[in-house]
Design a protein around this motif. Structure first.
Motif, PDB file in Angstrom:
ATOM      1  N   VAL A 112       0.758  -1.252   0.100  1.00  0.00           N
ATOM      2  CA  VAL A 112      -0.084  -0.133  -0.095  1.00  0.00           C
ATOM      3  C   VAL A 112       0.850   0.986   0.101  1.00  0.00           C
ATOM      4  O   VAL A 112       1.521   1.463   1.085  1.00  0.00           O
ATOM      5  CB  VAL A 112      -1.000  -0.069   1.138  1.00  0.00           C
ATOM      6  N   ALA A 113       0.742   1.966  -1.000  1.00  0.00           N
ATOM      7  CA  ALA A 113       1.616   3.310  -1.196  1.00  0.00           C
ATOM      8  C   ALA A 113       0.770   4.521  -0.689  1.00  0.00           C
ATOM      9  O   ALA A 113       1.285   5.344  -0.024  1.00  0.00           O
ATOM     10  CB  ALA A 113       2.134   3.511  -2.930  1.00  0.00           C
ATOM     11  N   GLU A 114      -0.447   4.496  -0.945  1.00  0.00           N
ATOM     12  CA  GLU A 114      -1.289   5.424  -0.489  1.00  0.00           C
ATOM     13  C   GLU A 114      -2.431   4.854   0.263  1.00  0.00           C
ATOM     14  O   GLU A 114      -3.039   4.142   0.060  1.00  0.00           O
ATOM     15  CB  GLU A 114      -2.103   6.313  -1.640  1.00  0.00           C
ATOM     16  N   SER A 115      -2.502   5.415   1.601  1.00  0.00           N
ATOM     17  CA  SER A 115      -3.443   4.596   2.730  1.00  0.00           C
ATOM     18  C   SER A 115      -4.825   5.054   2.431  1.00  0.00           C
ATOM     19  O   SER A 115      -5.863   4.145   2.920  1.00  0.00           O
ATOM     20  CB  SER A 115      -3.008   5.362   3.970  1.00  0.00           C
ATOM     21  N   GLY A 116      -5.170   6.175   1.891  1.00  0.00           N
ATOM     22  CA  GLY A 116      -6.667   6.113   1.485  1.00  0.00           C
ATOM     23  C   GLY A 116      -6.705   7.322   0.590  1.00  0.00           C
ATOM     24  O   GLY A 116      -6.387   8.743   0.824  1.00  0.00           O
ATOM     25  N   ILE A 117      -7.518   7.174  -0.450  1.00  0.00           N
ATOM     26  CA  ILE A 117      -7.936   8.260  -1.329  1.00  0.00           C
ATOM     27  C   ILE A 117      -9.520   8.390  -1.298  1.00  0.00           C
ATOM     28  O   ILE A 117     -10.206   7.272  -1.711  1.00  0.00           O
ATOM     29  CB  ILE A 117      -7.681   7.909  -3.075  1.00  0.00           C
ATOM     30  N   ALA A 118     -10.000   9.683  -1.025  1.00  0.00           N
ATOM     31  CA  ALA A 118     -11.288   9.611  -0.961  1.00  0.00           C
ATOM     32  C   ALA A 118     -12.104   9.532  -2.355  1.00  0.00           C
ATOM     33  O   ALA A 118     -11.635   9.829  -3.370  1.00  0.00           O
ATOM     34  CB  ALA A 118     -11.902  11.283  -0.442  1.00  0.00           C
ATOM     35  N   MET A 119     -13.317   8.858  -2.277  1.00  0.00           N
ATOM     36  CA  MET A 119     -13.893   8.426  -3.462  1.00  0.00           C
ATOM     37  C   MET A 119     -14.354   9.766  -4.438  1.00  0.00           C
ATOM     38  O   MET A 119     -14.266   9.714  -5.577  1.00  0.00           O
ATOM     39  CB  MET A 119     -15.016   7.680  -3.346  1.00  0.00           C
ATOM     40  N   ARG A 120     -14.774  10.765  -3.672  1.00  0.00           N
ATOM     41  CA  ARG A 120     -15.046  12.139  -4.491  1.00  0.00           C
ATOM     42  C   ARG A 120     -13.867  12.571  -5.228  1.00  0.00           C
ATOM     43  O   ARG A 120     -13.950  13.242  -6.217  1.00  0.00           O
ATOM     44  CB  ARG A 120     -15.641  12.995  -3.497  1.00  0.00           C
ATOM     45  N   GLU A 121     -12.713  12.383  -4.588  1.00  0.00           N
ATOM     46  CA  GLU A 121     -11.393  12.791  -5.284  1.00  0.00           C
ATOM     47  C   GLU A 121     -11.078  11.893  -6.563  1.00  0.00           C
ATOM     48  O   GLU A 121     -10.906  12.742  -7.554  1.00  0.00           O
ATOM     49  CB  GLU A 121     -10.234  12.888  -4.367  1.00  0.00           C
ATOM     50  N   LEU A 122     -11.531  10.603  -6.465  1.00  0.00           N
ATOM     51  CA  LEU A 122     -11.103   9.731  -7.397  1.00  0.00           C
ATOM     52  C   LEU A 122     -12.060  10.059  -8.761  1.00  0.00           C
ATOM     53  O   LEU A 122     -11.832   9.907  -9.541  1.00  0.00           O
ATOM     54  CB  LEU A 122     -11.198   8.347  -6.933  1.00  0.00           C
ATOM     55  N   ALA A 123     -13.391  10.282  -8.134  1.00  0.00           N
ATOM     56  CA  ALA A 123     -14.616  10.627  -9.123  1.00  0.00           C
ATOM     57  C   ALA A 123     -14.278  11.752  -9.779  1.00  0.00           C
ATOM     58  O   ALA A 123     -14.451  12.062 -11.164  1.00  0.00           O
ATOM     59  CB  ALA A 123     -15.885  10.627  -8.377  1.00  0.00           C
ATOM     60  N   ALA A 124     -13.562  13.029  -9.193  1.00  0.00           N
ATOM     61  CA  ALA A 124     -13.194  13.984  -9.817  1.00  0.00           C
ATOM     62  C   ALA A 124     -12.108  13.797 -10.924  1.00  0.00           C
ATOM     63  O   ALA A 124     -12.163  14.536 -11.917  1.00  0.00           O
ATOM     64  CB  ALA A 124     -13.026  15.111  -8.807  1.00  0.00           C
ATOM     65  N   ALA A 125     -11.250  12.974 -10.705  1.00  0.00           N
ATOM     66  CA  ALA A 125     -10.117  12.897 -11.539  1.00  0.00           C
ATOM     67  C   ALA A 125     -10.834  12.247 -13.004  1.00  0.00           C
ATOM     68  O   ALA A 125     -10.356  12.447 -14.087  1.00  0.00           O
ATOM     69  CB  ALA A 125      -9.123  11.938 -10.789  1.00  0.00           C
ATOM     70  N   ILE A 126     -11.685  11.268 -12.790  1.00  0.00           N
ATOM     71  CA  ILE A 126     -12.423  10.502 -13.778  1.00  0.00           C
ATOM     72  C   ILE A 126     -12.905  11.347 -14.674  1.00  0.00           C
ATOM     73  O   ILE A 126     -13.068  11.426 -15.646  1.00  0.00           O
ATOM     74  CB  ILE A 126     -13.164   9.353 -13.086  1.00  0.00           C
ATOM     75  N   GLY A 127     -13.939  12.272 -13.828  1.00  0.00           N
ATOM     76  CA  GLY A 127     -14.852  13.490 -14.794  1.00  0.00           C
ATOM     77  C   GLY A 127     -13.950  14.135 -15.524  1.00  0.00           C
ATOM     78  O   GLY A 127     -14.057  14.507 -16.512  1.00  0.00           O
ATOM     79  N   ARG A 128     -12.651  14.783 -14.770  1.00  0.00           N
ATOM     80  CA  ARG A 128     -11.666  15.455 -15.720  1.00  0.00           C
ATOM     81  C   ARG A 128     -11.254  14.504 -16.993  1.00  0.00           C
ATOM     82  O   ARG A 128     -11.036  15.360 -18.036  1.00  0.00           O
ATOM     83  CB  ARG A 128     -10.404  15.846 -14.993  1.00  0.00           C
ATOM     84  N   GLY A 129     -10.825  13.284 -16.702  1.00  0.00           N
ATOM     85  CA  GLY A 129     -10.382  12.457 -17.798  1.00  0.00           C
ATOM     86  C   GLY A 129     -11.467  12.230 -19.002  1.00  0.00           C
ATOM     87  O   GLY A 129     -11.158  12.255 -20.067  1.00  0.00           O
ATOM     88  N   LEU A 130     -12.478  12.135 -18.489  1.00  0.00           N
ATOM     89  CA  LEU A 130     -13.546  11.979 -19.748  1.00  0.00           C
ATOM     90  C   LEU A 130     -14.319  12.991 -20.164  1.00  0.00           C
ATOM     91  O   LEU A 130     -15.295  12.974 -21.163  1.00  0.00           O
ATOM     92  CB  LEU A 130     -14.559  10.769 -19.018  1.00  0.00           C
ATOM     93  N   GLY A 131     -14.169  14.282 -19.352  1.00  0.00           N
ATOM     94  CA  GLY A 131     -15.083  15.513 -19.687  1.00  0.00           C
ATOM     95  C   GLY A 131     -16.727  15.304 -19.279  1.00  0.00           C
ATOM     96  O   GLY A 131     -17.082  15.536 -20.140  1.00  0.00           O
ATOM     97  N   VAL A 132     -16.911  14.348 -18.347  1.00  0.00           N
ATOM     98  CA  VAL A 132     -18.077  14.181 -17.674  1.00  0.00           C
ATOM     99  C   VAL A 132     -18.326  15.022 -16.545  1.00  0.00           C
ATOM    100  O   VAL A 132     -17.409  15.022 -15.759  1.00  0.00           O
ATOM    101  CB  VAL A 132     -18.634  12.965 -17.922  1.00  0.00           C
ATOM    102  N   PRO A 133     -19.490  15.297 -16.068  1.00  0.00           N
ATOM    103  CA  PRO A 133     -19.755  15.641 -14.836  1.00  0.00           C
ATOM    104  C   PRO A 133     -19.653  14.882 -13.704  1.00  0.00           C
ATOM    105  O   PRO A 133     -19.709  13.739 -13.807  1.00  0.00           O
ATOM    106  CB  PRO A 133     -21.446  16.037 -14.903  1.00  0.00           C
ATOM    107  N   VAL A 134     -19.364  15.390 -12.416  1.00  0.00           N
ATOM    108  CA  VAL A 134     -19.121  14.734 -11.183  1.00  0.00           C
ATOM    109  C   VAL A 134     -20.187  14.914 -10.226  1.00  0.00           C
ATOM    110  O   VAL A 134     -20.645  16.174 -10.019  1.00  0.00           O
ATOM    111  CB  VAL A 134     -17.758  14.896 -10.616  1.00  0.00           C
ATOM    112  N   MET A 135     -20.859  13.937  -9.682  1.00  0.00           N
ATOM    113  CA  MET A 135     -22.163  14.227  -8.795  1.00  0.00           C
ATOM    114  C   MET A 135     -22.164  13.223  -7.807  1.00  0.00           C
ATOM    115  O   MET A 135     -21.551  11.788  -8.004  1.00  0.00           O
ATOM    116  CB  MET A 135     -23.191  14.051  -9.683  1.00  0.00           C
ATOM    117  N   SER A 136     -22.819  13.419  -6.575  1.00  0.00           N
ATOM    118  CA  SER A 136     -23.153  12.445  -5.668  1.00  0.00           C
ATOM    119  C   SER A 136     -24.403  11.513  -5.934  1.00  0.00           C
ATOM    120  O   SER A 136     -25.120  12.043  -6.250  1.00  0.00           O
ATOM    121  CB  SER A 136     -23.108  13.092  -4.174  1.00  0.00           C
TER     122      SER A 136
END
Length: 298
Positions: free
Chosen positions: A220-244
């Motif tokens: 384990v290199a990173e102990s914890g990445i918040a899912m909203r942060e991961l979703a935001a990176a995916i949204g940027r990569g795909l150019g789609v909105p991010v939402m809960s």
């Protein structure tokens, strides 16, 4: 050492083979078909034909080795319980062959099986509950009690790297591409631990050389990445909105059979692993990987 590696042509196994070869070991890689055999041979390892459903082939591979690294698993989640039982029988067969020797056996497990009332899990944590994959971890202890030199490498929910479609993060990317939304559940505060697969391979090699009987090591290199942060990176990569998505019916409607994975989370420590093995991960973080690799190519 001559090391028998199951899953040698897989997402993590390929890097384990490369790490072993780069540090002077020789590798005998399990191959269930011609495509796997070709990958293993091109990596510079010897090929051993067989598969997890053929315990005799596993015993023959282990008989030729000074140590065994088990990375293989049948990733058909429609038959998950059955595949966990296949894995258990495969490890029993390898254990039978190694019995009476000090040859190490490293077994792959996952931090996703763990939970903690404090919110943080470490190498002392033990997997409990109904998940049939937990039997794999329990077998590590059973074999150790029989005198075998067994230990486990726990991988986090996302073991990432460029060019791959394996693991949980590519599943989230595919879902966001299909639905047009990069989503998380509730406040998105649940966290996934992460590691680059090259860094993970180093843990396998170091544990092979230094492991303690019955130990658990956290790749384990990173102990914890918040899912909203991961979703935001995916949204940027795909150019789609991010939402809960609200927990319950709304989340289930979006994530489907992946809902339990999208909602899980536990911060994971690897401090003991780093101290014991001298492991220092140095590859890109998950978010950096998503920003600069080819996860979003079509």
């Amino acid at each position: 050492m001559q090391v028998f590696v199951t899953g040698a042509s897989g997402w993590v196994g390929q890097k384990v083979v490369a790490e072993l070869l780069d540090h002077g070991h020789t590798v005998l890689g399990l191959a269930r078909n011609d495509a796997a055999a070709d990958k293993i041979a091109r990596a510079g390892a010897r090929v051993h034909r067989g598969e997890l459903t053929d315990p005799a082939s596993l015993r023959r591979g282990a008989a030729q080795a000074d140590g065994v690294i088990h990375c293989a698993f049948i990733h058909d989640f429609t038959r998950f319980a059955e595949n966990c039982e296949i894995e258990r029988r495969a490890l029993e067969a390898i254990g039978d062959e190694l019995s009476g020797s000090s040859r190490p056996l490293l077994v792959t497990s996952g931090t996703g099986l763990l939970s903690s009332p404090t919110g943080v899990v470490d190498e002392r944590s033990r997997a409990l509950g109904p998940n049939p994959r937990i039997a794999t971890e329990q077998l590590v202890d059973t074999l150790a009690e029989r005198g075998l030199h067994t230990s486990a490498i726990r991988l986090p929910p996302t073991t990432h790297g460029a060019g791959g479609d394996h693991g949980f993060t590519p599943r989230l990317i595919a879902l966001a591409r299909a639905t047009g939304v990069a989503a998380y559940i509730g406040g998105g505060d649940n966290v996934w631990a992460a590691v680059h697969r090259v860094d993970a391979a180093k843990v396998y090699r170091l544990a092979l050389e230094k492991s303690a009987v019955g130990a658990r090591y956290h790749a384990v290199a990173e102990s914890g990445i918040a899912m909203r942060e991961l979703a935001a990176a995916i949204g940027r990569g795909l150019g789609v909105p991010v939402m809960s998505k609200a927990p319950g019916a709304e989340a289930a409607a979006h994530f489907g059979g992946f809902t339990a994975f999208a909602s899980m989370g536990c911060r994971t420590s690897s401090q003991w692993t780093r101290e014991q093995l001298g492991w220092q991960p140095d590859r890109p973080t998950l978010i950096d990987d998503l920003e600069h690799a080819d996860y979003f190519a079509t």
